[in-house]
Design an enzyme around this catalytic site. Structure first.
Site, PDB file in Angstrom:
ATOM      1  N   GLY A  10      41.460  29.946  37.032  1.00 30.66           N
ATOM      2  CA  GLY A  10      40.990  31.165  36.375  1.00 30.66           C
ATOM      3  C   GLY A  10      39.737  30.941  35.541  1.00 30.66           C
TER       4      GLY A  10
ATOM      5  CB  VAL B 277      57.184  20.797  47.127  1.00 32.78           C
ATOM      6  CG1 VAL B 277      57.470  19.530  46.317  1.00 32.78           C
ATOM      7  CG2 VAL B 277      55.742  21.244  46.928  1.00 32.78           C
TER       8      VAL B 277
ATOM      9  CG  HIS C 231      45.635  37.736  29.313  1.00 36.56           C
ATOM     10  ND1 HIS C 231      45.146  38.475  28.273  1.00 36.56           N
ATOM     11  CD2 HIS C 231      44.577  37.046  29.802  1.00 36.56           C
ATOM     12  CE1 HIS C 231      43.847  38.250  28.130  1.00 36.56           C
ATOM     13  NE2 HIS C 231      43.474  37.393  29.065  1.00 36.56           N
TER      14      HIS C 231
ATOM     15  N   GLY D  98      46.236  24.320  33.354  1.00 35.16           N
ATOM     16  CA  GLY D  98      47.308  23.327  33.353  1.00 35.16           C
ATOM     17  C   GLY D  98      47.023  22.205  34.343  1.00 35.16           C
TER      18      GLY D  98
ATOM     19  N   GLY E  58      50.616  28.705  33.006  1.00 31.33           N
ATOM     20  CA  GLY E  58      51.035  29.851  32.214  1.00 31.33           C
ATOM     21  C   GLY E  58      52.497  30.242  32.411  1.00 31.33           C
TER      22      GLY E  58
ATOM     23  CD  GLU F 148      42.587  26.090  43.405  1.00 32.66           C
ATOM     24  OE1 GLU F 148      43.194  25.771  42.377  1.00 32.66           O
ATOM     25  OE2 GLU F 148      42.674  27.229  43.932  1.00 32.66           O
TER      26      GLU F 148
ATOM     27  CB  ALA G 130      36.164  36.993  29.371  1.00 30.57           C
TER      28      ALA G 130
HETATM   29  C1  LIG Z   1      38.925  38.607  34.814  1.00 29.67           C
HETATM   30  C2  LIG Z   1      39.741  37.673  33.947  1.00 29.67           C
HETATM   31  C3  LIG Z   1      39.303  37.374  32.661  1.00 29.67           C
HETATM   32  C4  LIG Z   1      40.065  36.515  31.852  1.00 29.67           C
HETATM   33  N1  LIG Z   1      39.590  36.192  30.611  1.00 29.67           N
HETATM   34  C5  LIG Z   1      40.293  35.349  29.832  1.00 29.67           C
HETATM   35  C6  LIG Z   1      39.800  34.941  28.566  1.00 29.67           C
HETATM   36  O1  LIG Z   1      38.721  35.336  28.149  1.00 29.67           O
HETATM   37  N2  LIG Z   1      40.535  34.085  27.834  1.00 29.67           N
HETATM   38  C7  LIG Z   1      41.749  33.609  28.271  1.00 29.67           C
HETATM   39  O2  LIG Z   1      42.393  32.853  27.543  1.00 29.67           O
HETATM   40  N3  LIG Z   1      42.228  33.962  29.488  1.00 29.67           N
HETATM   41  C8  LIG Z   1      41.536  34.799  30.269  1.00 29.67           C
HETATM   42  N4  LIG Z   1      41.997  35.138  31.512  1.00 29.67           N
HETATM   43  C9  LIG Z   1      43.299  34.591  31.935  1.00 29.67           C
HETATM   44  C10 LIG Z   1      43.166  33.151  32.405  1.00 29.67           C
HETATM   45  O3  LIG Z   1      42.261  33.078  33.477  1.00 29.67           O
HETATM   46  C11 LIG Z   1      44.533  32.615  32.820  1.00 29.67           C
HETATM   47  O4  LIG Z   1      45.467  32.846  31.783  1.00 29.67           O
HETATM   48  C12 LIG Z   1      44.502  31.138  33.118  1.00 29.67           C
HETATM   49  O5  LIG Z   1      43.537  30.855  34.101  1.00 29.67           O
HETATM   50  C13 LIG Z   1      45.864  30.659  33.603  1.00 29.67           C
HETATM   51  O6  LIG Z   1      45.813  29.262  33.713  1.00 29.67           O
HETATM   52  P1  LIG Z   1      46.856  28.506  34.640  1.00 29.67           P
HETATM   53  O7  LIG Z   1      46.673  27.055  34.410  1.00 29.67           O
HETATM   54  O8  LIG Z   1      48.201  29.077  34.417  1.00 29.67           O
HETATM   55  O9  LIG Z   1      46.470  28.871  36.140  1.00 29.67           O
HETATM   56  P2  LIG Z   1      45.090  29.287  36.851  1.00 29.67           P
HETATM   57  O10 LIG Z   1      43.927  28.990  35.978  1.00 29.67           O
HETATM   58  O11 LIG Z   1      45.265  30.688  37.320  1.00 29.67           O
HETATM   59  O12 LIG Z   1      45.046  28.302  38.074  1.00 29.67           O
HETATM   60  C14 LIG Z   1      46.009  28.295  39.090  1.00 29.67           C
HETATM   61  C15 LIG Z   1      45.341  27.821  40.359  1.00 29.67           C
HETATM   62  O13 LIG Z   1      46.366  27.512  41.307  1.00 29.67           O
HETATM   63  C16 LIG Z   1      45.908  27.869  42.597  1.00 29.67           C
HETATM   64  N5  LIG Z   1      47.083  28.050  43.466  1.00 29.67           N
HETATM   65  C17 LIG Z   1      48.015  29.028  43.395  1.00 29.67           C
HETATM   66  N6  LIG Z   1      48.951  28.845  44.353  1.00 29.67           N
HETATM   67  C18 LIG Z   1      48.587  27.733  45.047  1.00 29.67           C
HETATM   68  C19 LIG Z   1      49.135  27.048  46.169  1.00 29.67           C
HETATM   69  N7  LIG Z   1      50.280  27.450  46.757  1.00 29.67           N
HETATM   70  N8  LIG Z   1      48.478  25.955  46.642  1.00 29.67           N
HETATM   71  C20 LIG Z   1      47.323  25.522  46.049  1.00 29.67           C
HETATM   72  N9  LIG Z   1      46.754  26.152  44.999  1.00 29.67           N
HETATM   73  C21 LIG Z   1      47.391  27.233  44.492  1.00 29.67           C
HETATM   74  C22 LIG Z   1      45.126  29.136  42.365  1.00 29.67           C
HETATM   75  O14 LIG Z   1      44.174  29.327  43.411  1.00 29.67           O
HETATM   76  C23 LIG Z   1      44.458  28.867  41.020  1.00 29.67           C
HETATM   77  O15 LIG Z   1      43.156  28.355  41.184  1.00 29.67           O
HETATM   78  C24 LIG Z   1      41.276  35.970  32.338  1.00 29.67           C
HETATM   79  C25 LIG Z   1      41.704  36.268  33.643  1.00 29.67           C
HETATM   80  C26 LIG Z   1      40.941  37.108  34.442  1.00 29.67           C
HETATM   81  C27 LIG Z   1      41.435  37.409  35.840  1.00 29.67           C
END
Ligand SMILES: Cc1cc2nc3c(=O)[nH]c(=O)nc-3n(C[C@H](O)[C@H](O)[C@H](O)COP(=O)(O)OP(=O)(O)OC[C@H]3O[C@@H](n4cnc5c(N)ncnc54)[C@H](O)[C@@H]3O)c2cc1C
Ligand code: SF4
Length: 557
Positions: free
Chosen positions: A89, A236, A476, A19, A509, A38, A94
């Site tokens: 993530g 914030v 997830h 996102g 998410g 980050e 994967a």
């Molecule tokens: C081992 C593993 C395998 C996976 N494989 C798959 C797959 O094959 N396919 C799939 O669709 N999904 C997969 N996922 C799930 C996927 O990684 C997540 O659903 C996705 O990354 C979520 O996206 P997001 O934008 O919600 O947040 P994220 O990608 O989790 O990013 C959020 C970021 O915000 C940062 N953050 C949090 N709090 C703060 C704060 N207070 N200040 C600053 N930064 C902050 C975190 O460090 C993180 O980097 C997997 C997850 C794991 C753990």
């Protein structure tokens, strides 16, 4: 450009995952000055860990000197696995990129708020193009085994190679070849074709995985977005005591790695995007609501947290002549019934730490009875097949001899998260899970694993913590700040605007309002693309996204 020189940035994006990276790129393209905060570190092929034994470069728990990109959080109802890095993530995931079935738009609090079924396909298309999604061409021995087993149990027609965000060589071309940017007309970085080493979840050390730092985030930085790594947002609040944030926001950060001297910093901006993931956004918003920084966040925060109804099982094939670690991390999948989806997962050769969490397959009923059944099965198995049983948890060649089966169900079910003190540590509040227990195993999936073991000549496995603590794991975690029609039902509206505030959004998410039944990253990316499409170009903005006015009109109806 918007005339906001008195602010450090126009937009501050919190988190650089799916996102956050979409938001950063689309906002910079629209002419805004963007900062991305980050908490995690920046990773390159040079500093990624070669195997899972390099715990300090894999796990993220800075207080214990673990400064990797993968984190496990333990709750009463679920263990949540997630990424923490520049690129969120995407560094540890994967790469499986699947579109959910259309029925997901008929469930949950987002029903009827947009014409999702006709709007979303174009955003899925954009997300797929940006992330370089293709049908996987590298089918390893685990995938071939999955196909054979699916045929044996009569669901062979549902076998499919996954769609993955990986740069694979065209059919017949060699692997491991580096070429100039093949995705963005030369604007992106050089890339190397996939070697099928199965290492995606340890971070790709070959430049083949389409992580966010080589597409969305890379282009955003090229267009001027500033990424502050190792920077955790801790506060914030609305500027000038304007309750709805109409005058902008101040964002406070600390260094996320330092134990002492955490270098607090203060930034100002007109607008904020929370993209800290389902867990991260919930945790931050709960903290800010509780301490009075953002008091108007909906009381629905923390509701409808979904775990995709997952279960991890597997099969170990001792002395397998094929190296089951080869291929891409998730190369293929099958549907064993209408609701249950199973994927063949692997870790790279040498990444054997997971062996310590595996044991022989156990069904039964959750709770003490299941532990008893496990002990009984274990004794019986040790008596009848001592070597095969011990072999399940012996680290040597674990990754090369195992197929992990990731099972997911698109069935309704959720838990809630609350912000409370623990009895054993009452000095501060934490996220705690509440609600009905999430099942720790899927009986139909266990049957499939048994069949898999028979066909492959191996031993079916369960995850030990799921049996001992009756807590399932999920990679997830979704929801908690879901899309809804009003603050009585969710935290953001259908354009991801936070109820009660101006120019404040959630793009990650946490907004997902239904169990997807498939891996969620493509949906999170597509939803973020859609949310950003409503934000006007910088030179046209009046810095009022209409959220507060629309909500007052809604209340007075
Ligand atoms: C081992 C593993 C395998 C996976 N494989 C798959 C797959 O094959 N396919 C799939 O669709 N999904 C997969 N996922 C799930 C996927 O990684 C997540 O659903 C996705 O990354 C979520 O996206 P997001 O934008 O919600 O947040 P994220 O990608 O989790 O990013 C959020 C970021 O915000 C940062 N953050 C949090 N709090 C703060 C704060 N207070 N200040 C600053 N930064 C902050 C975190 O460090 C993180 O980097 C997997 C997850 C794991 C753990
Ligand atoms: S299989 Fe290996 S080379 Fe291919 S994307 Fe995954 S880690 Fe990179």
């Amino acid at each position: 450009m918007p005339h906001t020189p008195q602010y450090d940035f126009d937009f501050i994006v919190i988190g650089s995952g799916f996102g956050g990276s979409v938001s950063a790129l689309r906002l910079t393209e629209k002419g805004y000055r963007v900062a991305v905060m980050e908490m995690g570190r920046r990773w390159t092929p040079e500093n990624l860990p070669p195997t899972s034994w390099y715990l300090h470069r894999w796990f993220w728990e800075p207080a214990m000197a673990l400064r990797g990109f993968f984190r496990m959080r333990y709750f009463r109802h679920v263990t949540i696995l997630h990424g923490c890095a520049v690129g969120g993530g995407s560094i540890t995931y994967a790469c499986t990129m699947l579109r959910p079935p259309a029925k997901v738009w008929d469930n949950g609090s987002w029903v009827g708020l947009a014409n999702w079924k006709s709007e979303m396909p174009q955003h899925y298309d954009t997300a797929s193009r940006m992330l370089g999604v293709i049908e996987n061409r590298i089918l390893g021995p685990s995938d071939k085994l999955l196909k054979r087993v699916a045929e044996t149990v009569g669901v062979g027609q549902t076998f499919y190679p996954t769609h993955v965000a990986i740069f694979e060589a065209p059919e017949g071309q060699p692997a491991g070849v580096t070429v100039p940017d093949p995705f963005f007309g030369g604007e992106g970085p050089d890339r190397t074709t996939c070697k099928g080493c199965g290492g995606c979840m340890m971070g790709c050390r070959h430049g083949a995985k389409n992580t966010l730092d080589v597409n969305y985030l890379y282009l955003a930085e090229k267009r001027g977005a500033q990424v502050f790594a190792e920077t955790k947002v801790v506060d914030v609040r609305a500027l000038d005591d304007i309750a709805d944030g109409g005058n902008g926001y101040e964002v406070r950060t600390v260094n996320s790695i330092a134990s002492f001297n955490r270098t607090p910093r203060r930034f100002t901006c007109r607008a904020v995007v929370f993209s800290a993931s389902s867990l991260g956004t919930m945790e931050l918003l709960f903290h800010l609501k509780d301490k009075g920084s953002l008091p108007h966040i909906s009381d629905q925060l923390g509701r409808y947290v979904r775990t995709n109804s997952e279960s991890l099982i597997g099969v170990r094939v001792p002395r397998s002549t094929d190296d089951l670690s080869k291929g891409v991390a998730i190369g293929s999948g099958v549907y064993i019934d209408e609701h249950t989806h199973i994927e063949a997962v692997r870790y790279p050769e040498g990444s054997n730490t997971m062996s310590m969490l595996s044991t022989i397959l156990t069904g039964g009923h959750p709770g003490a009875g299941r532990v008893g059944l496990w002990l009984k099965n274990l004794c019986s198995s040790l008596l009848h097949h001592p070597w095969k049983t011990l072999r399940v948890w012996i680290p040597y060649r674990w990754a090369s001899e195992c197929v992990i089966l990731l099972c997911m169900q698109a069935l309704e079910g959720h838990i809630d998260m609350k912000w409370q003190r623990h009895i054993y540590w009452p000095f501060r509040k934490f996220l705690v899970s509440r609600g009905q227990r999430v099942p720790t195993f899927i009986p139909a999936a266990n049957d499939f694993a048994q069949k898999f073991a028979q066909v492959a000549g191996g031993t079916a496995m369960s995850m030990l913590p799921e049996i001992l603590f009756d807590v399932p794991g999920t990679a997830h975690c979704l929801g908690g700040a879901v899309i809804a029609g009003s603050p009585d039902r969710g935290v953001v509206d259908a354009r991801h605007r936070v109820f009660g505030y101006k120019n404040m959004y959630v793009c990650d998410g946490s907004v997902v309002a239904a169990n997807l039944g498939v891996n969620p990253s493509l949906t999170i990316t597509a939803l973020a693309e859609r949310a950003m499409s409503f934000i006007p170009p910088a030179k046209e903005t009046a810095w009022d996204d209409g959220a507060v006015a629309e909500q007052s009109a809604h209340r007075s109806k």
